[in-house]
Write a protein that holds these residues in place. Structure first.
Motif, PDB file in Angstrom:
ATOM      1  N   ARG A   3      10.964  82.794  59.477  1.00  0.00           N
ATOM      2  CA  ARG A   3      11.795  83.706  60.260  1.00  0.00           C
ATOM      3  C   ARG A   3      12.431  84.741  59.325  1.00  0.00           C
ATOM      4  N   PHE A   4      11.576  85.593  58.787  1.00  0.00           N
ATOM      5  CA  PHE A   4      12.022  86.645  57.890  1.00  0.00           C
ATOM      6  C   PHE A   4      11.107  87.844  58.063  1.00  0.00           C
ATOM      7  N   ALA A   5      11.573  88.998  57.612  1.00  0.00           N
ATOM      8  CA  ALA A   5      10.775  90.215  57.719  1.00  0.00           C
ATOM      9  C   ALA A   5       9.579  90.133  56.779  1.00  0.00           C
ATOM     10  N   LYS A   6       8.399  90.264  57.346  1.00  0.00           N
ATOM     11  CA  LYS A   6       7.167  90.242  56.547  1.00  0.00           C
ATOM     12  C   LYS A   6       6.903  91.658  56.055  1.00  0.00           C
ATOM     13  N   VAL A   7       7.415  91.966  54.866  1.00  0.00           N
ATOM     14  CA  VAL A   7       7.307  93.310  54.307  1.00  0.00           C
ATOM     15  C   VAL A   7       6.976  93.205  52.823  1.00  0.00           C
ATOM     16  N   PRO A   8       6.408  94.249  52.233  1.00  0.00           N
ATOM     17  CA  PRO A   8       6.214  94.247  50.786  1.00  0.00           C
ATOM     18  C   PRO A   8       7.559  94.148  50.065  1.00  0.00           C
ATOM     19  N   VAL A   9       7.592  93.382  48.979  1.00  0.00           N
ATOM     20  CA  VAL A   9       8.823  93.241  48.208  1.00  0.00           C
ATOM     21  C   VAL A   9       8.545  93.448  46.718  1.00  0.00           C
ATOM     22  N   LEU A  10       9.578  93.918  46.042  1.00  0.00           N
ATOM     23  CA  LEU A  10       9.607  93.994  44.585  1.00  0.00           C
ATOM     24  C   LEU A  10      10.901  93.308  44.181  1.00  0.00           C
ATOM     25  N   ALA A  11      10.806  92.226  43.429  1.00  0.00           N
ATOM     26  CA  ALA A  11      12.002  91.422  43.137  1.00  0.00           C
ATOM     27  C   ALA A  11      11.951  90.884  41.724  1.00  0.00           C
ATOM     28  N   GLY A  12      13.127  90.658  41.144  1.00  0.00           N
ATOM     29  CA  GLY A  12      13.165  90.087  39.811  1.00  0.00           C
ATOM     30  C   GLY A  12      14.570  89.790  39.353  1.00  0.00           C
ATOM     31  N   PHE A  13      14.681  89.445  38.074  1.00  0.00           N
ATOM     32  CA  PHE A  13      15.969  89.072  37.499  1.00  0.00           C
ATOM     33  C   PHE A  13      15.965  89.430  36.022  1.00  0.00           C
ATOM     34  N   ASN A  14      17.128  89.276  35.386  1.00  0.00           N
ATOM     35  CA  ASN A  14      17.300  89.638  33.983  1.00  0.00           C
ATOM     36  C   ASN A  14      17.354  88.392  33.115  1.00  0.00           C
ATOM     37  N   SER A  15      16.786  88.481  31.933  1.00  0.00           N
ATOM     38  CA  SER A  15      16.702  87.291  31.080  1.00  0.00           C
ATOM     39  C   SER A  15      18.074  86.823  30.602  1.00  0.00           C
ATOM     40  N   GLY A  16      19.024  87.746  30.497  1.00  0.00           N
ATOM     41  CA  GLY A  16      20.351  87.373  30.006  1.00  0.00           C
ATOM     42  C   GLY A  16      21.433  87.462  31.056  1.00  0.00           C
ATOM     43  N   GLU A  17      21.082  87.246  32.321  1.00  0.00           N
ATOM     44  CA  GLU A  17      22.015  87.422  33.439  1.00  0.00           C
ATOM     45  C   GLU A  17      23.422  86.906  33.124  1.00  0.00           C
ATOM     46  N   VAL A  18      23.526  85.652  32.717  1.00  0.00           N
ATOM     47  CA  VAL A  18      24.820  84.982  32.667  1.00  0.00           C
ATOM     48  C   VAL A  18      25.573  85.286  31.368  1.00  0.00           C
ATOM     49  N   ARG A  19      24.968  86.074  30.473  1.00  0.00           N
ATOM     50  CA  ARG A  19      25.717  86.481  29.281  1.00  0.00           C
ATOM     51  C   ARG A  19      26.966  87.277  29.667  1.00  0.00           C
ATOM     52  N   ALA A  20      26.925  87.923  30.820  1.00  0.00           N
ATOM     53  CA  ALA A  20      28.085  88.667  31.298  1.00  0.00           C
ATOM     54  C   ALA A  20      28.877  87.886  32.348  1.00  0.00           C
ATOM     55  N   GLN A  21      28.493  86.633  32.581  1.00  0.00           N
ATOM     56  CA  GLN A  21      29.151  85.808  33.603  1.00  0.00           C
ATOM     57  C   GLN A  21      29.430  84.413  33.049  1.00  0.00           C
ATOM     58  N   ARG A  22      29.967  84.371  31.852  1.00  0.00           N
ATOM     59  CA  ARG A  22      30.147  83.091  31.171  1.00  0.00           C
ATOM     60  C   ARG A  22      31.194  82.208  31.833  1.00  0.00           C
ATOM     61  N   ALA A  23      31.984  82.763  32.744  1.00  0.00           N
ATOM     62  CA  ALA A  23      32.950  81.938  33.469  1.00  0.00           C
ATOM     63  C   ALA A  23      32.253  80.873  34.303  1.00  0.00           C
ATOM     64  N   PHE A  24      31.002  81.115  34.674  1.00  0.00           N
ATOM     65  CA  PHE A  24      30.232  80.124  35.420  1.00  0.00           C
ATOM     66  C   PHE A  24      29.819  78.939  34.544  1.00  0.00           C
ATOM     67  N   ALA A  25      29.790  79.153  33.231  1.00  0.00           N
ATOM     68  CA  ALA A  25      29.198  78.162  32.326  1.00  0.00           C
ATOM     69  C   ALA A  25      30.180  77.039  31.996  1.00  0.00           C
ATOM     70  N   PRO A  26      29.742  75.770  32.073  1.00  0.00           N
ATOM     71  CA  PRO A  26      30.597  74.659  31.661  1.00  0.00           C
ATOM     72  C   PRO A  26      30.756  74.631  30.145  1.00  0.00           C
ATOM     73  N   ARG A  27      31.755  73.908  29.711  1.00  0.00           N
ATOM     74  CA  ARG A  27      31.983  73.773  28.274  1.00  0.00           C
ATOM     75  C   ARG A  27      30.852  72.948  27.660  1.00  0.00           C
ATOM     76  N   PRO A  28      30.267  73.424  26.571  1.00  0.00           N
ATOM     77  CA  PRO A  28      29.138  72.681  25.988  1.00  0.00           C
ATOM     78  C   PRO A  28      29.586  71.384  25.322  1.00  0.00           C
ATOM     79  N   PRO A  29      28.745  70.355  25.348  1.00  0.00           N
ATOM     80  CA  PRO A  29      29.049  69.112  24.629  1.00  0.00           C
ATOM     81  C   PRO A  29      29.120  69.352  23.123  1.00  0.00           C
ATOM     82  N   GLU A  30      29.613  68.359  22.415  1.00  0.00           N
ATOM     83  CA  GLU A  30      29.843  68.514  20.982  1.00  0.00           C
ATOM     84  C   GLU A  30      28.566  68.488  20.156  1.00  0.00           C
ATOM     85  N   SER A  31      27.473  67.952  20.702  1.00  0.00           N
ATOM     86  CA  SER A  31      26.251  67.831  19.913  1.00  0.00           C
ATOM     87  C   SER A  31      25.040  67.873  20.837  1.00  0.00           C
TER      88      SER A  31
END
Length: 550
Positions: free
Chosen positions: A322-350
């Motif tokens: 149940r969606f529009a059947k149309v041509p699409v061009l879609a993608g994402f950036n390799s470093g998306e979350v480098r500018a959204q580090r608030a989403f990232a949990p604190r890394p473990p110690e090792s």
């Protein structure tokens, strides 16, 4: 750069004030382009070989009793309306001055439902691109210099950019609002604005030389989310014919009246917002100052699954066909979350602690998870996990579904880095592709804290992307003389790698899509949320389920 932005904002504010100070001024149209619309005559500006029209109202002002109602009919006017200056942005909360995305509008108002058009002088039956800006459905406007559509128009498109209601004014649902609405639902007002703008384009774009039978919707981040909504909304059926989707997400959204997937109902969220504002009637809420309401609401805007404007969760709509059947061009950036580090949990110690955490959360699936997000680079794996869970999986899923439906579908990964971004550890950050896609790389076109493109290859990459995007809008196939043949995703999972050079490759991140598809299916079947319920922030698979989906 900050002083340039402040000067630009002051200049725009002065122009808008001067315009509003005149009572319905009659512009000198002897040397200006004029179009005849259903609403009245409109005088734009001739800028080189382009005709540009700004601040065209596409719906009634959503003010007073019209706050939190579907957009009304567009206003009409007598004489010739001046269209030389951008209209105000929609009301939005302030952004910290230190934010990468800090770029406050020169002016804002609840009366903001306008759009802008760029077209070649004398254009005829040109492909149309409708741009939906990003900003978390909270901030942004069509007047941002980075979104100037001139380069698209120079390549033969009629380019349209729109404002739409944001924040609580654009997306809040409430039981009393549902009760008074003719269709019995509330929320999704910003999305309804976008649909009203597309109807305006259908009915008026020929006057600017555009082809109403060849309309591409295009958005990034919250704009890409909006495009995803439009792909699955029956209210938008037939209003567009292609889609460009930059960094989408397909998280779970609240249902209008019932709790689902760990979220309270949208009406319950609205009730809590009213309580926070200290109002208990719609009359009192509508009487509040729009800016004060927005600042105090503490509201996270998103679509509401209301059974009408948005009948289903995005992933359910695509699974059900149940969606529009149309041509699409879609993608994402390799470093998306480098500018959204608030989403990232604190890394473990090792690294060992990271492996132990992932094993505890994923059990039998831990090995597959660690193959893609290994312990030898914990910080990199954390960022990659969030990138893929939010953006990568969603983009590839849409491309796969449209491919399965027999539509041409094209995927990209933006991996381009330039020195200023690299110096700030922001290679290919979220939205960093936008200036390249628009061809607006100069400092005065960018927010004051944005790393300015300063690489030798910048303009070449930008020219190629403009060609690919514009030709896709025209024909459904992205083509450029400055880059390789961009093959459809197809069975071999082809994609365009937009790195320091452009290359056609296959299988963007081996195993990524399959892993996240399986993880989301498990969360969904347990009635749990799947947004950010991932990696080190995940609940153990097979643990206590959240509230069951209705």
């Amino acid at each position: 750069m900050a002083s340039q932005t402040r000067f630009r904002s002051l200049l725009l504010a002065f122009a808008a004030t001067a315009l509003s100070a005149c009572s319905n001024p009659r512009p000198d149209v002897s040397t200006r382009p004029v179009v005849d619309l259903q609403q009245g005559r409109l005088a734009g500006e001739r800028e080189g070989n382009l005709d540009v029209y700004r601040a065209i109202p596409y719906a009634a002002p959503p003010v007073g009793d019209a706050r939190w109602k579907a957009p009304g009919p567009a206003p009409s006017w007598k004489d010739v309306r001046d269209a030389s200056v951008f209209g105000p942005a929609c009301i939005q909360p302030p952004v910290p001055e230190t934010s990468l995305y800090y770029d406050p509008p020169a002016d804002s108002s609840e009366d903001c439902l306008t759009l802008n058009v760029w077209a070649r002088t004398g254009a005829e039956t040109a492909p149309v691109i409708v741009w939906i800006h990003g900003g978390s459905l909270r901030i942004g406007s069509s007047a941002e210099p980075m979104y100037d559509g001139a380069e698209f128009a120079r390549r033969g498109a009629v380019f349209v950019s729109i404002n739409y209601r944001l924040g609580a004014l654009g997306y809040l649902a409430h039981a009393d609002l549902s009760a008074e609405a003719p269709d019995g639902v509330s929320g999704n007002y910003g999305l309804r604005d976008q649909i009203a703008a597309l109807k305006w384009v259908r009915d008026n774009i020929e006057a600017f030389g555009g082809d109403p039978s060849n309309v591409t919707i295009m958005g990034e981040s919250a704009g890409a989310l909006s495009v995803s909504y439009l792909l699955t909304s029956p209210e938008a059926d037939g209003l567009f014919h292609k889609a460009i989707i930059e960094s989408p997400n397909s998280r779970n959204f609240p249902k209008l009246k019932t709790a689902a997937y760990g979220l309270p109902s949208a009406e319950a969220i609205g009730a809590s917002v009213f309580a926070k504002l200290g109002v208990d009637t719609l009359e009192a809420a509508r009487a509040m100052d729009a800016q004060d309401l927005t600042n105090r609401a503490g509201f996270a805007p998103q679509g509401t699954i209301d059974g009408k404007v948005l009948p289903l969760q995005i992933i359910d709509a695509f699974d059900a066909g149940r969606f529009a059947k149309v041509p699409v061009l879609a993608g994402f950036n390799s470093g998306e979350v480098r500018a959204q580090r608030a989403f990232a949990p604190r890394p473990p110690e090792s690294p060992e602690a990271y492996e132990a955490e992932i094993t505890a959360r994923y059990g039998d699936m831990a090995e597959a998870f660690l193959d893609i997000y290994p312990a030898d680079d914990v910080q990199g794996s954390i960022l990659a996990t969030l990138r893929d869970a939010i953006y990568g999986w969603s983009a590839e899923r849409i491309v796969r579904k449209e491919t399965a439906a027999g539509q041409p579908a094209f995927m990209y990964v933006f991996d381009y880095c330039y020195p200023a971004a690299e110096a700030e550890d922001l290679c290919a950050f979220h939205a960093s592709e936008v200036p390249f896609v628009f061809g607006n790389l100069a400092p005065e076109s960018l927010p004051p804290n944005w790393p300015v493109p300063d690489g030798e290859e910048d303009r070449g990459i930008s020219d190629a992307l403009l060609d690919y995007w514009t030709s896709f809008a025209a024909t459904g196939r992205p083509e450029s003389a400055y880059g390789p043949v961009w093959s459809p995703y197809g069975q071999d999972q082809s994609y365009l790698d937009i790195g320091q050079t452009l290359a056609s490759r296959t299988d963007p991140i081996p195993g990524m899509f399959e892993l996240h598809e399986q993880l989301v299916a498990q969360r969904k079947s347990a009635g749990e949320p799947w947004f950010l319920n991932i990696g080190l922030g995940a609940r153990p698979l097979g643990g206590a389920a959240g509230e069951q989906a209705e």
